[in-house]
Motif scaffolding. Structure first.
Motif, PDB file in Angstrom:
ATOM      1  N   ALA A  53       0.820  -1.218   0.000  1.00 13.04           N
ATOM      2  CA  ALA A  53       0.000   0.000   0.000  1.00 13.04           C
ATOM      3  C   ALA A  53       0.848   1.260   0.000  1.00 13.04           C
ATOM      4  O   ALA A  53       0.331   2.359  -0.213  1.00 13.04           O
ATOM      5  N   GLY A  54       2.162   1.112   0.258  1.00 15.70           N
ATOM      6  CA  GLY A  54       2.978   2.276   0.539  1.00 15.70           C
ATOM      7  C   GLY A  54       3.487   3.047  -0.646  1.00 15.70           C
ATOM      8  O   GLY A  54       3.814   4.231  -0.510  1.00 15.70           O
ATOM      9  N   ALA A  55       3.609   2.429  -1.811  1.00 16.57           N
ATOM     10  CA  ALA A  55       4.243   3.129  -2.931  1.00 16.57           C
ATOM     11  C   ALA A  55       3.999   2.359  -4.216  1.00 16.57           C
ATOM     12  O   ALA A  55       3.479   1.239  -4.201  1.00 16.57           O
ATOM     13  N   SER A  56       4.416   2.943  -5.323  1.00 14.02           N
ATOM     14  CA  SER A  56       4.330   2.261  -6.610  1.00 14.02           C
ATOM     15  C   SER A  56       5.373   1.157  -6.689  1.00 14.02           C
ATOM     16  O   SER A  56       6.319   1.110  -5.897  1.00 14.02           O
ATOM     17  N   GLY A  57       5.216   0.273  -7.662  1.00 10.84           N
ATOM     18  CA  GLY A  57       6.178  -0.803  -7.836  1.00 10.84           C
ATOM     19  C   GLY A  57       7.587  -0.295  -8.077  1.00 10.84           C
ATOM     20  O   GLY A  57       8.560  -0.865  -7.572  1.00 10.84           O
TER      21      GLY A  57
END
Length: 330
Positions: free
Chosen positions: A97-101
């Motif tokens: 949930a924290g950031a893009s890949g």
């Protein structure tokens, strides 16, 4: 951007030695936060010590059945690791949930814990900010603060910590291990971050020049039945306006064990001890979950524009615990 030097470290002792002789040096992991702050002028290191080649990139089972996570493990590798997914699912969910890949492929565990607030006044050099420049004031108190702290804040700073990973690690009693020139040390994550007080520029209990080497998660059977829920202002990747990591063990309708971490409400990931105490040994009902959340949030001191976070956090706690209870009954 200020001119800076660059040095790659190949062993922990060498990296620590460099920081011990140069107080203007910084460790560089993935750089997903530090480099951005260098671009805006908030951070102005004279030297970057690249620690990505250090042998700190593994996830291993400890002798007592917990996990040892190296500081340079990427967020992507942490989220995908089979033991993390199986034994601490809320941690996997928090990382995803924290950031893009792309960011997860670069960001490291150690760097995630050390990332700094995304408060707009902190990154704007034209505005007063006690965290960036002690003694100048906190612009957010009388300015834009709808996503700022409701717990543990002071008039000196109302910024929130942005880590999703940290919320889950806090719920699971993670311990941060580090190395200094004087030797190794460790800090429970609940003691790792300093209270705001009147010194918000002092953010962690790490000794000067300390290098995070790994994080340990103690064995916790309850963590296998856990969930992370994040609320944000847009569906794509954004920082939380509220989040909860929770684990729950219910037997015959009674709460035997519960862990709760709350995010986006304070200058650090918030361990909900009052809520846990209120729930343990009591009924696993929505009414009990709401009362426990209210006990935790009794200390909340919202500002004029972020009072919604009290209701949001309460509802998140009730929803996540209710879902875990329903799953356990199936």
């Amino acid at each position: 951007m200020r001119d800076f030097g660059y040095q790659r470290a190949y062993d922990v002792s060498g990296a620590v030695a460099v920081l011990g002789t140069d107080p203007d040096a910084r460790y560089l992991g993935g750089g997903t936060n530090l480099v951005d702050l260098m671009k805006t002028g908030v951070e102005r290191p004279a030297l970057l010590v690249d620690v990505r080649e250090l042998p700190l990139d593994t996830v291993e089972t400890t002798e007592d059945g917990g996990l040892r996570v190296g500081a340079t493990v990427t967020n992507s590798d942490l989220a995908a690791h089979p033991d993390v997914r199986r034994r601490y699912p809320a941690l996997t969910q928090a990382v995803l949930a924290g950031a893009s890949g792309q960011l997860r492929n670069m960001a490291t565990v150690g760097g995630n814990l050390l990332q700094r607030t995304r408060c707009g006044y902190f990154t704007d050099l034209s505005k007063p900010c006690n965290k960036r420049e002690p003694g100048t004031g906190c612009s957010a108190v009388g300015g834009e603060h709808h996503n700022h702290a409701i717990l543990g804040a002071t008039d000196h700073c109302v910024a929130v910590h942005p880590s999703d990973m940290g919320v889950a690690l806090t719920a699971f009693d993670a311990v941060v291990h580090y190395e200094t020139a004087e030797g190794p040390g460790e800090l429970p994550l609940t003691e790792f971050y300093l209270p705001v007080g009147d010194t918000p520029h002092l953010e962690t209990s790490l000794p000067p020049g300390a290098l995070i080497t790994h994080v340990t998660l103690p064995p916790a059977p309850v963590a296998a039945h856990s969930r992370y829920r994040k609320v944000r202002e847009r569906a794509s990747y954004a920082f939380a306006i509220g989040s909860v990591a929770a684990a729950l063990d219910v037997q015959d309708g009674v709460v035997r064990d519960v862990r709760i971490g709350i995010g986006a409400v304070a200058s650090r990931p918030w361990r909900a001890r009052a809520a846990e105490q209120a729930l343990t040994g009591g009924p696993a009902t929505a009414e009990a979950f709401a009362a426990a959340a209210d006990a935790e949030l009794a200390a909340a001191r919202p500002l004029p524009d972020n009072g919604y976070k009290v209701t949001l956090t309460r509802n998140l706690v009730v929803a996540v615990l209710s879902e875990l209870t329903e799953e356990a009954a199936r």
